[in-house]
Scaffold this active site. Structure first.
Site, PDB file in Angstrom:
ATOM      1  N   PRO A  25       0.743  -1.268  -0.023  1.00  0.00           N
ATOM      2  CG  PRO A  25      -0.038  -1.142   2.093  1.00  0.00           C
ATOM      3  CD  PRO A  25       0.646  -1.892   1.299  1.00  0.00           C
ATOM      4  N   GLY A  82       1.834   5.066   0.979  1.00  0.00           N
ATOM      5  CA  GLY A  82       1.652   5.794   2.352  1.00  0.00           C
ATOM      6  C   GLY A  82       1.317   5.243   3.562  1.00  0.00           C
ATOM      7  CB  ALA A  83       1.560   1.634   4.485  1.00  0.00           C
ATOM      8  CG  ASP A 130      12.225   5.132   3.964  1.00  0.00           C
ATOM      9  OD1 ASP A 130      12.790   5.222   4.906  1.00  0.00           O
ATOM     10  OD2 ASP A 130      11.105   5.356   3.716  1.00  0.00           O
TER      11      ASP A 130
HETATM   12  O1  PMV Z   1       8.161   7.700   5.885  1.00  0.00           O
HETATM   13  P1  PMV Z   1       8.129   6.606   6.723  1.00  0.00           P
HETATM   14  O2  PMV Z   1       7.173   6.410   7.611  1.00  0.00           O
HETATM   15  O3  PMV Z   1       8.957   5.436   6.333  1.00  0.00           O
HETATM   16  O4  PMV Z   1       9.133   7.032   7.992  1.00  0.00           O
HETATM   17  C1  PMV Z   1      10.357   7.698   7.725  1.00  0.00           C
HETATM   18  C2  PMV Z   1      11.204   7.601   9.039  1.00  0.00           C
HETATM   19  C3  PMV Z   1      11.770   8.885   9.777  1.00  0.00           C
HETATM   20  O5  PMV Z   1      12.883   8.649  10.548  1.00  0.00           O
HETATM   21  C4  PMV Z   1      10.803   9.306  10.515  1.00  0.00           C
HETATM   22  C5  PMV Z   1      12.114   9.962   8.709  1.00  0.00           C
HETATM   23  C6  PMV Z   1      13.619   9.546   7.743  1.00  0.00           C
HETATM   24  O6  PMV Z   1      13.591  10.263   6.803  1.00  0.00           O
HETATM   25  O7  PMV Z   1      14.219   8.908   8.219  1.00  0.00           O
END
Ligand code: PMV
Length: 346
Positions: free
Chosen positions: A117, A119-120, A168
């Protein structure tokens, strides 16, 4: 002399999403975090067309298309079906990062599919950016090393979303489980090799704020209560470092305890919600060794650790009863990949 026809190339590049095990938010301020690539991927299939436009379709998100054009060495969004707009912006930012020699690039039709999904908090944006960069650099015959790909993808994500630690995109590029740290001047990541697969149960609930808004919320809290928030970040970093050893030893009990501590610390930052807390409590009530919100918070996903894969499926049911949507995902060692596209993918 006969006419020489150039074969129009096609590739399919895919990259995994991720789950953050430890360290979200604190990682933005230089603390270590642990992030694991998952077995759900975003695939970008690219077919060169030879004309001057790039047409993007995302059948999972909606009908219609977005049109991108190359202008002054940058790819710009010309028009888009509203539901495709965010993805189209990410794709154009990613393409702009790989255009060393724009004249080499011909038009293409792009088709994006996602196994998770959007935006999860599972890193779909990062996976989309990484797969786009990998796909186009392969078409353009440009070899990118891992660090460069992570950096280019981070810049693309940052230019659209206004916030990205790079964690990420790192998981999306290299796959597997990684200890990640961003300092002022560099990004460091190191593969962690857990001895056994982790039996996790992950549940999803819609988000109230997006990542950039939640990162801003934490930054505002830090402005008001700097010493307190920095102390919480330090503790989150400490938990990440402890978790490295627990992962190496496959010490599930200890990992569970650290997850519970992590959820408490993230709650103290003000980013949990009633829905997330209810899922965390439901998972613990169903026998989880530990549970925490994962990702930016303010909705999104909860991850919990079970003693076995059978028990993880029991926790899935508890997450569902608590109003969550179980995602039944697992960690995966596979990072970004590029293959020749098949016609059914286009
Ligand atoms: O976008 P998400 O839900 O995967 O979260 C990102 C993680 C944070 O540490 C909050 C932001 C980041 O850029 O690392």
């Amino acid at each position: 002399m006969g006419v020489r026809l150039t074969r129009l190339a096609s590739v399919a590049a895919s990259a995994p999403g991720k789950v953050t095990l430890f360290g979200e938010h604190a990682v933005v301020y230089g603390q270590p975090a642990i992030v694991g690539a998952i077995n759900r991927r975003v695939t970008v299939s690219i077919q060169e067309t030879g004309d001057a436009t790039f047409r993007l379709r995302m059948p999972d998100v909606g009908e219609g298309e977005a049109i991108l054009r190359l202008r002054n060495g940058e790819v710009k969004l010309q028009s888009s079906e509203p539901r495709l707009r965010m993805a189209a912006l990410l794709v154009s930012a990613a393409m702009s990062q790989v255009l060393q020699e724009p004249e080499k690039l011909r038009g293409a039709s792009l088709r994006v599919t996602s196994e998770m999904p959007v935006g999860a908090g599972l890193g779909t944006s990062a996976a989309l950016v990484v797969a786009t960069i990998a796909g186009f650099s392969s078409l353009l015959d440009e070899k990118l090393d891992t660090k460069t790909m992570v950096e280019l993808a981070r810049r693309a994500e940052l230019s659209v979303q206004g916030s990205s630690s790079g964690m990420d995109v790192c998981a999306s590029v290299v796959g597997g489980m990684n200890l990640f740290r961003r300092t002022r001047s560099s990004i460091q990541f190191k593969k962690l090799q857990p001895r056994e697969a982790l039996p996790v149960a992950v549940g999803f609930t819609p988000r109230i704020l997006d990542t950039a808004q939640t990162v801003r919320k934490v930054a505002e809290f830090r402005k008001r209560k700097r010493a307190l928030v920095d102390a919480i970040f330090e503790c989150i970093g400490l938990v990440s470092n402890r978790a490295v050893q627990a992962l190496r030893d496959s010490d599930l009990e200890s990992l569970g305890e650290l997850m519970n501590a992590s959820h408490g610390l993230l709650s103290a930052l003000g980013i949990s919600t009633r829905e997330l807390d209810e899922m965390v409590n439901a998972a613990r009530g169903a026998g989880a060794l530990g549970a925490k919100l994962t990702g930016a918070g303010m909705g999104g996903c909860v991850m919990s650790l079970a003693q076995s894969f059978d028990k993880a499926r029991k926790i899935d049911r508890a997450l569902e009863l608590a109003g969550g949507h179980p995602l039944k995902l697992s960690f995966s060692p596979v990072g970004v990949r590029v293959e020749e596209a098949t016609s059914e993918r286009m």
